[in-house]
Design a protein around this motif. Structure first.
Motif: not given
Length: 286
Positions: A146-175
């Motif tokens: 009943n709970v979701k795992l949420g990947l947060e879009v991140m602020a620093r360019k050294s961090q994984f988590g640009s808007l594009e890569e976060t959305f792409r990964l979540v779409k690819e996992i498709n769960h």
């Protein structure tokens, strides 16, 4: 118009002013008392809540109509070169999901996925994907539904988590239990001090249709020539909240907005006023 759940990240300031030792349940009650309908429980320094306490908090929130979410510990890096740190990161996520989701009834457990490090963006993308899939398998094996795992879009360019890569990964996992979490201030910072709310909302629809959104909002600081993830009150307008409130009025979508400014519920109430000005609806509140 959007259907909004709105509240602070952590125990409200007013709850602590009323009771110095205020805990999660006090915070939930105070959130409802002041006219808000959401709260994010902060596990950021570690998961220190028992299952019994989590269950009690969840029961109170359900009774009062307050939507709960959880922020997992900061000490997570699925792209670490040290295997033991990756294993510890996954264990922290599993513990957060157990307490926050299964026991407390939170809708989502938000986490900061990783730093690129020596793997670089693509290598880190693959490592984060593999780590998330391991957690998804664990959720299935342990009956956490009943709970979701949420990947947060991140602020620093050294961090994984640009808007594009976060959305792409979540779409690819498709769960259905893996979602993207937009932090509007992080998007603003990563873009060098600019944000196009309509473009972000359109991108959400392109990837995820009309799925409910879980988001964070805070203003960030300009420091030493760059925008950094240091939280500021919303009156600093970096980024401004009112344009988002206006754009949401054109959206037929459910959205949770967790205020992470230092002023917590005080700024959340300012946000509420702006949302209502544009005819958005706070679920369960007049």
């Amino acid at each position: 118009m959007a259907r909004v759940f709105l509240g602070p990240a952590g125990i409200p300031i007013g709850a602590k002013e009323k009771k110095r030792s205020a805990g999660t349940i006090d915070g939930i009650r105070y959130v409802r008392e002041v006219g808000l309908n959401a709260m994010e429980v902060e596990f950021v320094q570690g998961v220190k809540m028992s299952r019994e306490a989590a269950q009690e908090a969840g029961e109170v929130a359900k009774e009062l109509g307050v939507r709960l979410s959880v922020h997992a510990p900061y000490f997570i890096n699925l792209c670490s070169e040290e295997k033991e740190k990756v294993e510890a990161s996954i264990a922290r996520l599993e513990e957060s999901l157990d307490r926050g989701g299964e026991a407390m009834g939170a809708t989502v457990v938000v986490f900061h996925p990783a730093y690129y490090g020596k793997l670089g963006p693509e290598g880190c993308y693959n490592a984060v994907r593999d780590g998330v899939l391991r957690v998804v398998d664990w959720m299935r094996e342990n009956g956490i539904k009943n709970v979701k795992l949420g990947l947060e879009v991140m602020a620093r360019k050294s961090q994984f988590g640009s808007l594009e890569e976060t959305f792409r990964l979540v779409k690819e996992i498709n769960h259905p239990q893996v979602v993207a979490v937009i932090d509007w201030g992080h998007v603003f910072a990563r873009n060098g001090g600019s944000i196009d709310y309509r473009a972000v909302l359109n991108m959400w629809h392109e990837y995820f249709g009309d799925q409910p959104m879980h988001t964070h909002f805070t203003c960030v600081k300009y420091k030493k020539g760059e925008w950094v993830d240091e939280h500021e009150p919303i009156d600093t307008n970096n980024p401004p909240f009112e344009p988002l409130a206006k754009e949401l009025a054109n959206e037929d979508i459910e959205i949770t907005i967790i205020n992470e400014s230092p002023l917590l519920e005080k700024d959340a109430l300012k946000m509420k006023e702006m949302l209502l000005r544009y005819n958005n609806t706070l679920v369960g509140l007049q």
